[in-house]
Design an enzyme around this catalytic site. Structure first.
Site, short mmCIF file in Angstrom:
data_model
loop_
_atom_site.label_atom_id
_atom_site.label_comp_id
_atom_site.label_asym_id
_atom_site.label_seq_id
_atom_site.Cartn_x
_atom_site.Cartn_y
_atom_site.Cartn_z
N LYS A 176 0.83 -1.20 0.00
CA LYS A 176 0.00 0.00 0.00
C LYS A 176 0.87 1.25 0.00
O LYS A 176 2.07 1.19 0.24
CB LYS A 176 -0.95 -0.01 1.21
CG LYS A 176 -0.27 -0.03 2.56
CD LYS A 176 -1.31 -0.11 3.68
CE LYS A 176 -0.63 -0.14 5.04
NZ LYS A 176 -1.60 -0.16 6.14
N ARG A 194 -11.08 0.26 14.38
CA ARG A 194 -11.05 1.01 13.13
C ARG A 194 -12.09 0.42 12.18
O ARG A 194 -13.07 1.06 11.83
CB ARG A 194 -9.66 0.94 12.49
CG ARG A 194 -8.55 1.59 13.28
CD ARG A 194 -7.27 1.73 12.48
NE ARG A 194 -6.86 0.46 11.87
CZ ARG A 194 -5.72 0.27 11.21
NH1 ARG A 194 -4.88 1.28 11.07
NH2 ARG A 194 -5.40 -0.90 10.71
N TYR A 199 15.64 30.04 9.60
CA TYR A 199 14.40 30.75 9.92
C TYR A 199 14.13 30.71 11.43
O TYR A 199 14.29 29.68 12.08
CB TYR A 199 13.23 30.12 9.19
CG TYR A 199 13.20 30.40 7.71
CD1 TYR A 199 13.03 31.70 7.23
CD2 TYR A 199 13.35 29.37 6.79
CE1 TYR A 199 12.99 31.95 5.86
CE2 TYR A 199 13.32 29.62 5.43
CZ TYR A 199 13.13 30.91 4.97
OH TYR A 199 13.11 31.17 3.62
N MET A 249 12.46 24.81 3.16
CA MET A 249 11.78 24.08 2.09
C MET A 249 12.77 23.26 1.26
O MET A 249 12.48 22.12 0.88
CB MET A 249 11.04 25.06 1.18
CG MET A 249 10.32 24.38 0.02
SD MET A 249 9.48 25.53 -1.08
CE MET A 249 8.10 26.04 -0.05
#
Length: 356
Positions: A35, A130, A252, A300
């Site tokens: 998956k 679930r 940053y 980024m």
């Protein structure tokens, strides 16, 4: 020249890991879980490295159809079953095995005519909460399926929430055993149970993260004795080197302040490549045989590491963000996540190299 970042998929390690699992489970058959596009590795590119498996377990019809069109003729299990009654047309055409977890799916199967009886995995909710039928209704569901001419083999399926702990399977396994009978095959072992709870192996096991060389517990040390190998390496290069003074900051938000003179390096990798933005200062990066700590905020497209203790690092030096030398679980733990997420989050812009 292209940006120097890339991911390497080690196909031979996938084959190796499957053989390790085979030795672990004895006579039980193996579903190789593919998956999330084979945990970010690429179903189309890697399935043949796992062709010795007994079956592939995937998430949706598109993945199943891809495997069939690529040439896989063995069993394919839809782990969450089908999402609409019309999906049964494809299940019939491509001869797929489907999980069933809800009454509406029983109704849909009952109303459909198939070329040959389909195999069904009946999900038992043994405490995960679930998907699945409650224990008190499970026998009734099985009896209903046994009465359907359109249904062939029926398998009891469940999932452990805590298979990575020593006693985590005891209560659900006890419950499951009360519902096993001669009419049912049994498939309840996920990766953790496959490694650490052999009493749960039964007829089939579902091996996911361990196929890709990471730990179900999120701790590399827990699988260090299993001879599993990393199947994905994320690598890049150093694109700048700076000397900074005590009191200077990095990145940053100025989240890191140097307490002494340092030599730092900028690496062409950031959160847009799939590296976790929330990875803190200290997260390791592998450079020339040493772990160099991340410094400050991940940008980024770039991140910064401390190379003060590395005397011969140059611009263009290759670094490993995770992989053969630096377990993905170690990076994930630092970032308060799991190796599963890092594999699946690899960004599309990262070139992938398939190495055999």
């Amino acid at each position: 020249m292209p940006r120097p970042i890339s991911a390497v998929i080690h196909l031979q390690n996938l084959t190796h890991n499957l053989s390790v699992i085979r030795q672990q489970v004895g006579a039980a058959k193996i579903w190789s879980v593919m998956k999330a596009d084979a945990y970010g590795h690429g179903i189309k590119q890697v399935w043949q490295a796992l062709a010795a498996t007994d079956g592939f377990a995937i998430l949706d019809l598109n993945e199943a159809i891809l495997l069939r069109e690529e040439g896989w003729q063995g069993p394919i299990l839809l782990l969450e079953g089908f999402f609409h009654p019309t999906d049964l047309l494809q299940i019939n055409h491509y001869k797929l095995t489907t999980a069933v977890h809800s009454t509406w799916q029983l109704d849909a199967i009952e109303q459909r005519v198939f070329d040959t009886p389909i195999s069904v995995y009946v999900k038992l909710n043994s405490g995960m909460n679930r998907l699945g039928f409650k224990p008190e209704e499970y026998r009734q569901v099985i009896n209903r399926l046994l009465a359907m001419e359109s249904v062939g083999n029926i398998t009891l399926m469940s999932h452990f929430a805590n298979s990575d702990t020593q006693n985590g399977i005891e209560a659900p396994h006890h419950l499951i055993k009360t519902l096993i009978d001669d009419n049912l095959s049994v498939c309840i072992a996920n990766s953790g149970a496959t490694l650490w709870h052999p009493s749960t192996h039964y007829d089939w096991v579902r091996s996911g993260i361990i196929l890709y060389g990471a730990s179900p517990s999120g701790k590399w040390q827990d699988i260090a004795d299993k001879q599993l190998k990393a199947t994905m390496t994320l690598r890049s290069q150093i694109i700048a080197i700076h000397d900074i003074n005590a009191g200077e900051t990095i990145g940053y938000g100025s989240r890191f302040t140097a307490q002494q003179p340092m030599k730092i390096a900028t690496v062409a990798c950031g959160y847009a490549d799939g590296y976790p933005r929330h990875a803190p200062t200290g997260t390791p990066v592998w450079v020339k045989g040493e772990r160099c700590p991340l410094l400050g905020a991940v940008s980024m497209d770039m991140l910064t590491i401390d190379i003060s203790h590395c005397s011969t690092v140059n611009i263009g030096e290759e670094v490993e963000l995770w992989g053969q030398n630096l377990p993905i679980d170690d990076v994930a733990q630092c970032a308060n996540t799991i190796g599963y997420e890092l594999m699946c989050a690899l960004a599309k812009r990262v070139p992938i190299i398939y190495e055999d």
